[in-house]
Each structure stands twice: as C-alpha cells, then as structure tokens.
Design a protein around this motif. Structure first.
Motif, mmCIF file in Angstrom:
data_model
loop_
_atom_site.group_PDB
_atom_site.id
_atom_site.type_symbol
_atom_site.label_atom_id
_atom_site.label_comp_id
_atom_site.label_asym_id
_atom_site.label_seq_id
_atom_site.Cartn_x
_atom_site.Cartn_y
_atom_site.Cartn_z
ATOM 1 N N ARG A 103 7.561 1.764 6.941
ATOM 2 C CA ARG A 103 8.672 1.671 7.968
ATOM 3 C C ARG A 103 8.886 0.097 8.303
ATOM 4 O O ARG A 103 7.903 -0.170 8.877
ATOM 5 N N SER A 122 14.239 8.546 14.084
ATOM 6 C CA SER A 122 12.592 8.071 14.196
ATOM 7 C C SER A 122 11.678 8.924 13.675
ATOM 8 O O SER A 122 12.031 9.975 13.087
ATOM 9 N N ASN A 180 1.529 -3.282 14.052
ATOM 10 C CA ASN A 180 2.515 -3.806 13.207
ATOM 11 C C ASN A 180 1.923 -5.274 12.863
ATOM 12 O O ASN A 180 1.139 -5.896 13.314
ATOM 13 N N ALA A 224 14.315 1.269 8.528
ATOM 14 C CA ALA A 224 13.580 0.266 9.719
ATOM 15 C C ALA A 224 13.877 0.923 10.875
ATOM 16 O O ALA A 224 14.105 2.028 10.956
ATOM 17 N N ASN A 225 13.879 0.124 11.949
ATOM 18 C CA ASN A 225 13.622 0.330 13.071
ATOM 19 C C ASN A 225 14.839 1.248 13.703
ATOM 20 O O ASN A 225 14.508 2.040 14.762
ATOM 21 N N THR A 226 15.845 1.248 13.288
ATOM 22 C CA THR A 226 17.010 1.884 14.012
ATOM 23 C C THR A 226 17.368 3.261 13.058
ATOM 24 O O THR A 226 18.332 3.972 13.308
ATOM 25 N N THR A 268 10.016 -3.065 10.840
ATOM 26 C CA THR A 268 10.285 -3.257 12.179
ATOM 27 C C THR A 268 11.570 -3.983 12.481
ATOM 28 O O THR A 268 11.916 -4.044 13.758
ATOM 29 N N GLU A 269 12.460 -4.261 11.467
ATOM 30 C CA GLU A 269 13.816 -5.019 12.010
ATOM 31 C C GLU A 269 14.789 -3.963 12.512
ATOM 32 O O GLU A 269 14.832 -2.835 12.386
ATOM 33 N N SER A 270 15.325 -4.593 13.502
ATOM 34 C CA SER A 270 16.520 -3.715 14.157
ATOM 35 C C SER A 270 17.664 -3.423 13.561
ATOM 36 O O SER A 270 18.445 -4.002 13.800
ATOM 37 N N LEU A 303 5.818 -1.709 10.074
ATOM 38 C CA LEU A 303 5.557 -0.844 11.379
ATOM 39 C C LEU A 303 4.230 -0.086 11.306
ATOM 40 O O LEU A 303 3.512 0.211 10.139
ATOM 41 N N THR A 307 12.567 -9.759 7.887
ATOM 42 C CA THR A 307 12.357 -9.606 9.438
ATOM 43 C C THR A 307 12.961 -10.968 10.013
ATOM 44 O O THR A 307 12.701 -11.937 9.527
#
Lengths: 177, 169
Positions: free
Chosen positions: A39, A97, A16, A92-94, A41-43, A164, A157
């Motif tokens: 992609r 996958s 990352n 992003a993170n959510t 990394t923010e949730s 990612l 972020t």
C-alpha cells in the motif's frame, strides 16, 4: 532436490519507507519473480509503481494497460524514462483502510546480455463504489545489457516515504534446468 | 521440501526456427507454465500460435485485452485452429516475453489457459492479456509453439522456451 521457486530474500516493512531494494542475490537462476502485497503512503486512492535495476536512472520504458473501476480501460506509454513505471498500480492512503494491493514482477533472463523485458501485474480492490479498484498490467524494458544485481521498488509520492508499513515483498529465483 | 515449480524442459535455439514443440509432457503435475523469451528474424512476427496435442481443428477460442501505449482494446475469437497472441510483435533486436499458464492440464474438463505478452520497445510496442479455451477433455501431452506472422519470419537464434510443472501438493 528438484528445482523449485526458491525464496531468495524478503522485505516486510515495519515502518514506512521510501523504497525497497534487493541486492547481493544469487546469479544462479534463470528468472526472478517479486511478489508483493503493498500500500502506498500518497494521499490518493491509488498510486504508481516504479522499478529500477542496478541503481540506473535512465534507459527504461513501459507500455501500460490498466483498468481503474471508475473509468474505461486505458493504455499509456512512457519512453526513455528514469524508471519502469506503471500507473494505477496499487492502493494508496485514501483507499479503504486496511486494504493492500497485490502484484507480481517477472524478470526473465536477468543474467543475460540482452536488454531486459519486465512483466508486471498489479491489482487492488476496495469493495467500495466511492473508491477505485485497479487491475493493471505493464510491459517494461530496460536497456541494461549486463546482469541485474539489484532491484529497487518504490511508489509515486510527493513526500519522503512511499511504501506503507506492513507491505511485503518476496524475491524468488527460478531455474530453467 | 515438496517440489512445487519444476522445470520440465527448455529449448534455446541454436539457429532460427519457425516453431518449437514440447512433447511427452509428464502427467505428474497440476498446472503448467510456459515462458517464451524471444526475438524474431524480421518484424513480420506478430505473436505466438499454440496448438495442443497436435489438434489442428477449430477447437480453440480466446478473449483478449491489449494496449499499444495509446489505446486499450478488446477482441474475441471463436472456433480457431490455435490459441494465440496477435498483438505483441517480435523485434529483431529487443526481446519479447510471454507467459502461458495451463490450469489442470491433465484433468477431464476443457482446458483454460491464461496468457500474458510483454513487448515494450521504448517508444513503440504493446502488451496483451488473453484467456483462452481449448475444447478438449484430454490431458495435454504436447505443446507446439509457432511464431505467428503476417509475412516471413522465424524465431531468432537464442530464443528460449521453458516449460515448468507446478504441483498443488
């Protein structure tokens, strides 16, 4: 050899990172294109994209047009900003996958002495009704009137990294003659 | 290495002009990309009008989505005498950038064109994305690019128009 879509540099992340920067690239071309698969990394389901030139932190603006699957199309603008920015640009993170978004950043006349327009197209599809897809296009402008010699890309972020591992960015030069 | 994305022709205006034409386009590519980097001589410039092979008939149509920084809108035009952008105004000082992709331009089917217009002006401006159709089964050999106006305006000196050919293999 005929002039083509010449690969100048690439960045394929093995961990990352906070951002990706291309510099020391040739001034011999007319336009630049960055193609990415990425992609954040923010949730959250999707995140914003940021682009700056030559390390500059002022003099940018962006008009946006975006579709996020759960909402109607919308348009926004950010003026006199620290960066070119596009809302709802990339998965992003959510998000579902192992799904990366894709996009293209087109920078015409990057060596010119006029202000620099930028065209960005960015998409992300998750194949899920519970998560949002996005299809976005942005018109950016930098008030830089000298040649672009470096390009930095990052995503929104609240943490230390924004991009990612596994994301890839490819820089191409195009000659008009 | 195979040639993939080749410049066919470029035109940079040495003086203001209302239009630019690319003719005798070779048939040896698969797709074409046209880029336009331009300013206008006045703010009456509202976009770009394109005619193919000197066809002035009502054989063009388009569906567009555009945003002005506040509102996203969509529109459709059928049976027009050109394909066009009409929501990305030119500026006399700030460049406007357009791309048009002509797919399978020598094929024997009707011609699809994908267009993007970027005209941010730091506090104003717009962007536009259009899919157009030219109802002709002829190969594209000529592209005429005219500034679309609602008053008096020309493409300003320094405006640059470049046509690229893209080969599938």
């Amino acid at each position: 050899m005929a002039n083509t879509y010449v690969a100048l540099a690439k960045s394929v992340l093995t961990s990352n990172q906070a951002s990706v920067t291309f510099n020391s690239f040739s001034s011999a071309y007319t336009d630049l294109i960055i193609v990415y698969s990425a992609r954040g990394t923010e949730s959250q389901v999707n995140t914003d994209i940021y682009v700056t030139f030559n390390g500059g932190t002022s003099g940018y603006s962006t008009t946006m047009l975006y579709i996020s699957g759960a909402t109607t199309p919308a348009s926004s603008r950010v003026s006199s900003s620290a960066k070119i920015e596009g809302y709802y640009a990339i998965n992003a993170n959510t998000a579902t996958s192992n799904t990366f978004g894709n996009g293209e950043i087109y920078i015409p006349n990057y060596n010119g002495t006029t202000q620099k327009p930028v065209s960005i197209s960015s998409v992300g599809e998750n194949n899920s009704s519970a998560t949002q897809a996005m299809d976005s296009v942005y018109a950016g402008l930098s008030n830089l009137t000298s040649a672009i010699t470096s390009i930095t890309i990052s995503f929104f972020t609240t943490g230390g990294t924004s991009i990612l591992s596994g994301s890839s960015f490819y820089l191409y030069g195009i000659k008009s003659s | 290495m195979p040639a993939t994305y080749e410049p066919i022709a470029t035109s940079t205006l040495g003086s203001a002009a209302p239009s630019v034409t690319f003719s005798s386009i070779p048939s040896t590519y698969t797709d074409l990309r046209l880029t336009i980097f331009c300013a206008g001589t006045s703010t009456a410039g509202k976009g770009v009008a394109i005619q193919l092979n000197s066809d002035t008939g009502t054989n063009y149509s388009g569906t567009r989505i555009y945003g002005d920084g506040a509102t996203a809108s969509s529109a459709k035009q059928n049976n027009f005498d050109y394909l066009f952008f009409n929501n990305t105004s030119t500026s006399t000082t700030l460049p406007t950038f357009y791309t048009l992709d002509f797919f399978n331009y020598v094929g024997s089917t009707n011609k699809t064109v994908l267009q993007t217009g970027s005209a941010d002006k730091n506090g104003s401006g717009s962007l536009e994305r259009v899919v157009s159709l030219w109802r002709s089964t002829s190969a594209i050999t000529t592209i005429k690019i005219t500034l679309y106006t609602d008053g008096s305006a020309n493409y300003n000196t320094g405006s640059t128009f470049t046509l690229y050919g893209i080969k599938a293999a």
